[in-house]
Design an enzyme around this catalytic site. Structure first.
Site, mmCIF file in Angstrom:
data_model
loop_
_atom_site.group_PDB
_atom_site.id
_atom_site.type_symbol
_atom_site.label_atom_id
_atom_site.label_comp_id
_atom_site.label_asym_id
_atom_site.label_seq_id
_atom_site.Cartn_x
_atom_site.Cartn_y
_atom_site.Cartn_z
ATOM 1 N N CYS A 60 5.212 -37.405 -57.134
ATOM 2 C CA CYS A 60 5.704 -36.085 -56.701
ATOM 3 C C CYS A 60 6.494 -35.388 -57.796
ATOM 4 O O CYS A 60 6.611 -34.165 -57.780
ATOM 5 C CB CYS A 60 6.559 -36.246 -55.453
ATOM 6 S SG CYS A 60 7.860 -37.482 -55.647
ATOM 7 N N ARG A 104 16.111 -27.303 -47.942
ATOM 8 C CA ARG A 104 16.157 -28.656 -48.541
ATOM 9 C C ARG A 104 17.524 -29.234 -48.217
ATOM 10 O O ARG A 104 18.541 -28.718 -48.687
ATOM 11 C CB ARG A 104 15.922 -28.592 -50.052
ATOM 12 C CG ARG A 104 16.213 -29.918 -50.734
ATOM 13 C CD ARG A 104 15.719 -29.996 -52.156
ATOM 14 N NE ARG A 104 14.269 -30.185 -52.190
ATOM 15 C CZ ARG A 104 13.589 -30.570 -53.263
ATOM 16 N NH1 ARG A 104 14.224 -30.806 -54.399
ATOM 17 N NH2 ARG A 104 12.282 -30.717 -53.212
ATOM 18 N N HIS A 108 8.896 -35.046 -46.602
ATOM 19 C CA HIS A 108 8.614 -34.005 -47.607
ATOM 20 C C HIS A 108 7.232 -33.423 -47.291
ATOM 21 O O HIS A 108 6.263 -33.630 -48.028
ATOM 22 C CB HIS A 108 8.669 -34.609 -49.010
ATOM 23 C CG HIS A 108 8.881 -33.610 -50.104
ATOM 24 N ND1 HIS A 108 8.967 -32.244 -49.876
ATOM 25 C CD2 HIS A 108 9.019 -33.776 -51.463
ATOM 26 C CE1 HIS A 108 9.156 -31.626 -51.036
ATOM 27 N NE2 HIS A 108 9.192 -32.536 -52.005
ATOM 28 N N GLN A 138 5.169 -31.393 -49.943
ATOM 29 C CA GLN A 138 4.636 -32.254 -51.002
ATOM 30 C C GLN A 138 3.344 -32.937 -50.551
ATOM 31 O O GLN A 138 2.334 -32.943 -51.251
ATOM 32 C CB GLN A 138 5.681 -33.317 -51.369
ATOM 33 C CG GLN A 138 5.230 -34.279 -52.444
ATOM 34 C CD GLN A 138 5.159 -33.618 -53.810
ATOM 35 O OE1 GLN A 138 6.096 -32.960 -54.230
ATOM 36 N NE2 GLN A 138 4.042 -33.790 -54.501
ATOM 37 N N ARG A 174 1.444 -27.342 -55.087
ATOM 38 C CA ARG A 174 2.594 -26.982 -54.244
ATOM 39 C C ARG A 174 2.559 -25.485 -53.936
ATOM 40 O O ARG A 174 2.829 -25.062 -52.820
ATOM 41 C CB ARG A 174 3.910 -27.336 -54.958
ATOM 42 C CG ARG A 174 4.124 -28.827 -55.247
ATOM 43 C CD ARG A 174 4.307 -29.632 -53.984
ATOM 44 N NE ARG A 174 5.381 -29.117 -53.164
ATOM 45 C CZ ARG A 174 6.674 -29.405 -53.351
ATOM 46 N NH1 ARG A 174 7.031 -30.261 -54.282
ATOM 47 N NH2 ARG A 174 7.610 -28.898 -52.576
ATOM 48 N N ASP A 231 7.194 -42.924 -56.526
ATOM 49 C CA ASP A 231 8.296 -41.948 -56.497
ATOM 50 C C ASP A 231 9.492 -42.640 -57.151
ATOM 51 O O ASP A 231 9.469 -43.860 -57.365
ATOM 52 C CB ASP A 231 8.566 -41.586 -55.017
ATOM 53 C CG ASP A 231 9.636 -40.514 -54.825
ATOM 54 O OD1 ASP A 231 10.054 -39.879 -55.805
ATOM 55 O OD2 ASP A 231 10.059 -40.322 -53.654
HETATM 56 N N1 CP Z 1 8.427 -32.862 -56.043
HETATM 57 C C1 CP Z 1 9.476 -32.044 -55.791
HETATM 58 O O1 CP Z 1 9.779 -31.711 -54.633
HETATM 59 O O2 CP Z 1 10.112 -31.610 -56.903
HETATM 60 P P1 CP Z 1 11.517 -30.835 -56.919
HETATM 61 O O3 CP Z 1 12.564 -31.798 -56.464
HETATM 62 O O4 CP Z 1 11.690 -30.404 -58.358
HETATM 63 O O5 CP Z 1 11.408 -29.662 -55.997
HETATM 64 N N1 NVA Z 2 12.375 -39.276 -53.060
HETATM 65 C C1 NVA Z 2 12.776 -38.217 -53.959
HETATM 66 C C2 NVA Z 2 11.758 -37.118 -53.939
HETATM 67 C C3 NVA Z 2 12.055 -35.963 -54.865
HETATM 68 C C4 NVA Z 2 11.032 -34.877 -54.798
HETATM 69 C C5 NVA Z 2 14.148 -37.720 -53.555
HETATM 70 O O1 NVA Z 2 14.406 -37.624 -52.349
HETATM 71 O O2 NVA Z 2 14.968 -37.434 -54.427
#
Ligand code: CP
Ligand code: NVA
Length: 311
Positions: free
Chosen positions: A270, A108, A135, A138, A298, A230
């Site tokens: 998400c 990440r 993502h 997701q 997930r 989101d």
């Molecule tokens: N939706 C998602 O990726 O959640 P987190 O940021 O908690 O991993």
């Molecule tokens: N768009 C959000 C998604 C989190 C799962 C972010 O990047 O923080």
């Protein structure tokens, strides 16, 4: 017990962007995700002896816990590293240390370039666990959720109303791969990447989906089977939160907007969600909300991805 169906291997070495999966592979991941959800016991030793490094530059609840559980439940071992990538030592050194020890890397990152560079330098498969651009994990879980709810998703309309960044990009690419119609409503200055919009149009020309891009949330919501949103300020954009609250004020999914969708529509997010900003408490807590099904899936979708990259 009958034998588990054979697992097809993903041709691309890494999944750092949704485009790394072919149309057939997206469907195969979803079919395997449904199978591992139904019969988890069949896969308890599938990754025995395999170690996976999980690198997180940003916070996570769902992604971290579901990847760690997925790896354990497949018989593998997860090891975590939190912090910036490429700060204490060059990324290319980090990648070439990790690939001597582990069989895959889940990352990440703030920038897409970081996860792409990791994939270039590491010999083992690299999976994008969220960057600024994509993502993919997701979106696969979300497509699994829609298939569970509606059966075939071909021809259904998915509306994304909000910020045109990572989650929206992955959703529109996956929706196109499954022949869905997609409507994207974003405020000016927060549009999706034009390159990805062009890619979605190209997939649609092959597979029959339609893409509508608009600034009008009502146009996007009209008749949709799923309304998705989101957060307005993603991780790393916290200092823009006030400015974004103003820009996105007309894009909240409230009861009035949700009523414009199809009568059987579901609400998707998400998570994490900011109630009172991108969605009202009434919509996210309503019986039409499938946000916890998405979160549950997930686990299963990521198991399928790991199996198809590693086993
Ligand atoms: N939706 C998602 O990726 O959640 P987190 O940021 O908690 O991993
Ligand atoms: N768009 C959000 C998604 C989190 C799962 C972010 O990047 O923080």
């Amino acid at each position: 017990m009958t034998a588990a169906p054979p697992i097809t291997r993903i041709a691309h070495a890494d999944v750092t962007r949704d485009q790394d999966l072919t149309t057939e592979e997206v469907s195969a991941v979803l079919a395997l995700a449904a199978e591992v959800k139904k019969s988890p016991e069949r896969y308890r030793t599938a990754l025995a002896g395999k170690s996976i490094a999980m690198l997180f530059e940003k916070p996570s609840l769902r992604t971290r816990i579901t990847f760690e559980l997925a790896i354990q439940e497949l018989g593998g071992f997860a090891v975590n590293y939190d912090g910036p990538i490429g700060a204490r030592e060059p990324l290319r050194d980090m990648a070439r240390n990790l690939d001597r020890w582990v069989h895959a890397i889940v990352a990440r990152t703030f920038r897409q370039q970081t996860v792409d560079d990791m994939a270039d330098w590491a010999e083992v498969p690299v999976i994008n666990a969220l960057s600024d651009m994509y993502h993919p994990c997701q979106a696969l879980a979300d497509m699994q959720t829609l298939q569970e709810r509606f059966g075939s998703v071909k021809g259904l309309k998915l509306a994304f109303i909000g910020d045109g960044n990572n989650v929206a990009h992955s959703l529109m690419l996956n929706a196109a791969q499954l022949g869905m119609d997609f409507a994207l409503a974003t405020p000016e200055r927060y549009e999706a990447s034009q390159a990805i919009i062009d890619e979605v149009h190209a997939i649609n020309a092959r597979l029959g989906g339609k893409l509508v891009v608009t600034t009008d949330p009502a146009v996007a919501a009209a008749g949709a089977q799923a309304i998705y949103t989101d957060v307005w300020a993603s991780m790393g954009e916290e200092d823009e939160a006030a400015e974004r609250r103003t820009a996105f004020a007309e894009y909240q999914i409230d009861e009035g907007l949700f009523k414009m969708a199809a009568p059987n529509a579901v609400f998707m997010h998400c998570l994490p969600a900011r109630r009172g900003e991108e969605v009202t408490d009434g919509v996210i807590e309503s019986p039409r909300s499938v946000v916890f099904d998405q979160a549950e899936n997930r686990l299963h979708a990521q198991k399928a991805l790991l199996l198809m990259l590693m086993s």
